[in-house]
Design an enzyme around this catalytic site. Sequence first.
Site, PDB file in Angstrom:
ATOM      1  N   SER A 103      66.034   4.056   8.372  1.00 31.81           N
ATOM      2  CA  SER A 103      65.741   4.497   9.733  1.00 31.81           C
ATOM      3  C   SER A 103      65.240   3.299  10.559  1.00 31.81           C
ATOM      4  O   SER A 103      65.929   2.279  10.614  1.00 31.81           O
ATOM      5  CB  SER A 103      64.740   5.646   9.672  1.00 31.81           C
ATOM      6  OG  SER A 103      64.725   6.385  10.861  1.00 31.81           O
ATOM      7  N   ASP A 208      73.036  14.066   8.627  1.00 29.60           N
ATOM      8  CA  ASP A 208      71.838  13.487   9.250  1.00 29.60           C
ATOM      9  C   ASP A 208      71.676  14.042  10.670  1.00 29.60           C
ATOM     10  O   ASP A 208      72.520  13.789  11.528  1.00 29.60           O
ATOM     11  CB  ASP A 208      71.963  11.958   9.298  1.00 29.60           C
ATOM     12  CG  ASP A 208      70.676  11.260   9.722  1.00 29.60           C
ATOM     13  OD1 ASP A 208      69.887  11.857  10.481  1.00 29.60           O
ATOM     14  OD2 ASP A 208      70.463  10.101   9.299  1.00 29.60           O
ATOM     15  N   HIS A 236      68.828  12.868   6.781  1.00 29.07           N
ATOM     16  CA  HIS A 236      68.180  11.606   7.120  1.00 29.07           C
ATOM     17  C   HIS A 236      67.438  11.023   5.912  1.00 29.07           C
ATOM     18  O   HIS A 236      67.426   9.823   5.706  1.00 29.07           O
ATOM     19  CB  HIS A 236      67.233  11.828   8.307  1.00 29.07           C
ATOM     20  CG  HIS A 236      66.819  10.562   8.987  1.00 29.07           C
ATOM     21  ND1 HIS A 236      67.734   9.663   9.519  1.00 29.07           N
ATOM     22  CD2 HIS A 236      65.590  10.024   9.239  1.00 29.07           C
ATOM     23  CE1 HIS A 236      67.082   8.645  10.058  1.00 29.07           C
ATOM     24  NE2 HIS A 236      65.789   8.831   9.894  1.00 29.07           N
TER      25      HIS A 236
END
Length: 255
Positions: A103, A208, A236
């Site tokens: 991320s 995601d 995610h």
Amino acid sequence: TSVTSGKIQVNGVHLHYQQTGEGSHAVLLLPGMLGSGQTDFGPQLKSMNKQLFTIVAWDPRGYGKSIPPSRDFPPDFFERDAKDAVDLMQALKFKKFSLLGWSDGGITALIAAARYPALIHKLVIWGANASVTQEDVRIYNAIRDVSNWSDKVKKPLEELYGHEYFAKTCEAWVDGICHLAEKSDGNICQELLPDIKCPTFIIHGVKDPLVPQPHAEYIHKHIKGSRLLLMPEGKHNLHLRFAEDFNREVENFLR
């Protein structure tokens, strides 16, 4: 092998890190927004191969146990994190190392790999993006208010930070990221991608909800020779949900 933790002064702040394993291949784990080694990488610290790798997970400044300072989001916060991450590993006496970034940590890792090519051995990123689109801004604004988050995601962060710091920092992050969308086509690090010369592995969860798949495809297209793996059931947090598959894929790539 036990996990040790410590703090070391880097660029004027005391950065917290965890370390495990005694392998010759050093690997730095870079957490996502509001993340820390403890909240974001439990299955990697526990189960990655300790004979092959020395694994370090860090808390970026203002996150986890790297407080103080409080976290802020100036326009260059990703570049600042990239310099902190690399300087932390140098301070820990690792001459060359690989980066595993999730991320926001994936964005930080992309910048670090482009800016410090002599230091980075291999690069693995997932759930990362090189620009912010208007669709992304919509997604981020939907998570601005942490009271809407699921208890499962919220609880460890509230335990780590207390509700007020957690809520305030999430709002500040959304503002910081949305400012990037306002300038220069939402570019975060697009122009740096061709500068990444190390072997690169991009993993993306098809389900995601935070990072649409075109981001992974864009990064793959612009890093020469990179490899893209799509995980059909991945969201995610695919490295937590499918830790065994994730660790195996990553270890094979890093070998």
